[in-house]
Design an enzyme around this catalytic site. Structure first.
Site, short mmCIF file in Angstrom:
data_model
loop_
_atom_site.label_atom_id
_atom_site.label_comp_id
_atom_site.label_asym_id
_atom_site.label_seq_id
_atom_site.Cartn_x
_atom_site.Cartn_y
_atom_site.Cartn_z
N ASN A 140 0.87 -1.17 0.00
CA ASN A 140 0.00 0.00 0.00
C ASN A 140 0.91 1.22 0.00
OD1 ASN A 140 -1.78 2.05 0.50
ND2 ASN A 140 -2.26 1.42 2.61
N TRP A 141 1.08 1.79 -1.16
CA TRP A 141 2.03 2.90 -1.29
C TRP A 141 1.53 4.21 -0.69
CZ3 TRP A 141 4.43 2.59 -6.90
CH2 TRP A 141 5.40 1.58 -6.92
N LYS A 142 0.24 4.29 -0.38
CA LYS A 142 -0.33 5.53 0.15
C LYS A 142 0.02 6.69 -0.80
CE LYS A 142 -0.14 3.38 4.62
NZ LYS A 142 -0.05 3.48 6.06
N HIS B 210 -9.56 1.48 4.46
CA HIS B 210 -8.29 1.61 5.20
C HIS B 210 -8.51 2.57 6.38
CE1 HIS B 210 -4.20 2.74 6.22
NE2 HIS B 210 -3.85 1.59 5.68
N GLU C 24 -6.87 4.93 7.48
CA GLU C 24 -6.63 6.34 7.17
C GLU C 24 -7.85 6.95 6.47
OE1 GLU C 24 -2.84 5.75 5.26
OE2 GLU C 24 -2.03 5.14 7.20
N GLU D 10 -5.74 -4.83 10.30
CA GLU D 10 -4.69 -3.86 10.60
C GLU D 10 -5.01 -3.13 11.90
OE1 GLU D 10 -2.45 -2.63 6.76
OE2 GLU D 10 -4.21 -1.37 6.94
N GLY E 169 2.38 2.17 10.74
CA GLY E 169 3.37 3.23 10.60
C GLY E 169 4.06 3.61 11.90
N SER F 46 3.14 -2.17 10.27
CA SER F 46 4.59 -2.24 10.51
C SER F 46 5.21 -3.59 10.14
CB SER F 46 4.91 -1.86 11.95
OG SER F 46 4.54 -0.51 12.20
N GLY G 151 2.73 -1.14 4.25
CA GLY G 151 2.84 0.27 3.89
C GLY G 151 4.28 0.66 3.64
N GLY G 152 4.89 1.27 4.64
CA GLY G 152 6.24 1.83 4.51
C GLY G 152 7.26 0.91 3.85
P1 PGA Z 1 2.71 0.27 7.59
O1 PGA Z 1 1.27 0.53 6.91
O2 PGA Z 1 3.22 -1.04 7.03
O3 PGA Z 1 3.55 1.43 7.16
O4 PGA Z 1 2.50 0.18 9.05
C1 PGA Z 1 0.36 -0.53 6.71
C2 PGA Z 1 -0.91 0.00 6.10
O5 PGA Z 1 -1.35 1.10 6.47
O6 PGA Z 1 -1.52 -0.67 5.26
#
Ligand code: PGA
Length: 247
Positions: A9-11, A93, A95, A165, A171, A211, A232-233
């Site tokens: 998930n590149w956001k 998600h 966010e 999640e 994050g 994470s 994500g990251g």
């Molecule tokens: P993260 O993000 O791996 O940076 O914690 C995961 C996500 O939000 O899907």
């Protein structure tokens, strides 16, 4: 046997040039992986990524709107995503829920539209730190799963991926431990079994997210209920993401 699925998930990261450069490399490096690999890129890169003619890596979006078309400034439809080569779309998600105030009802409409259009939703569920501390984790994920999947047909549920999640792990560098995530995911699977059937629940893939890194992925993938990860990251750098896929 459920095929593991690891999705990045590149956001809100990467220009078209940065996206194509990384995915071209990734597609070669993971060509022989038994894992299903998905990159959920920003809308702006999807058409260019699709034009690379990828062999292994599949494409996903990070959001969509449920309407067919019309006066919805700034929104993107399911058909538009299909048109640029998406197979998956992340929906609900945390966010989107927290920053953009999406609720279960809206997310459910998106899930139904995605499925009707032939896109596979990655439905995200997860509790906040306060909810966890109050012992509400299971209730929260059961409710989000039930509401998110309302109206989904038995013939459609196999197309759905669920991502558990925990919001406090996104994050932050904090992760749920493997056992704990496995237990929560087992309760999500039980919910799917109640809503559909135990047989269908065995076919639905449920990922862990929050994470995930090359150094901790194995702890999650070793768990019997965990079928992959939403990353994500650590999906932004090719070597990290390949390290995760090659767990
Ligand atoms: P993260 O993000 O791996 O940076 O914690 C995961 C996500 O939000 O899907």
């Amino acid at each position: 046997m459920r095929t593991p699925i690891i999705a990045g998930n590149w956001k809100m990261h990467k220009t078209v040039g940065e996206a194509t450069e990384m995915v071209r490399k990734l597609d070669e490096l993971v060509a022989d992986s038994p894992v299903e690999v998905v990159i959920c890129a920003p809308f702006t890169s999807l058409a260019s990524l699709s034009a690379l003619g990828l062999n292994k890596v599949k494409l996903g979006a990070q959001n969509m709107y449920f309407a067919e078309q019309g006066a919805f400034t700034g929104e993107i439809s399911a058909a538009m995503l299909e048109d640029v080569g998406c197979e998956y779309v992340i929906l609900g998600h945390s966010e989107r829920r927290e920053i953009f105030k999406e609720d279960d009802e809206l997310i459910n409409k998106k899930v139904l539209k995605a499925l009707e259009t032939g896109l596979k939703p990655i439905l995200c569920v997860g509790e906040t730190l306060e909810q966890r501390k109050a012992g509400e984790t299971e209730n929260v994920v059961v409710e989000q799963t039930t509401k998110g999947l309302a109206g989904v047909g038995a013939e459609q549920i196999r197309q759905v991926v669920i991502a558990y999640e925990p919001i406090w792990a996104i994050g932050t560098g904090e992760t749920s431990d493997g056992n704990d995530a496995n237990q929560v995911i087992a309760s999500i699977r039980q919910t799917v079994a109640k809503l559909f059937s135990p047989e269908l629940a065995q076919e639905v893939r449920i990922q862990y997210g929050g994470s995930v890194k090359p150094g901790n992925i194995k702890e999650f993938m070793d768990q019997p209920e965990i079928d992959g990860a939403l990353v994500g990251g650590a999906s932004l750098k090719v070597e990290d993401f390949v390290g995760i896929i090659n767990y």
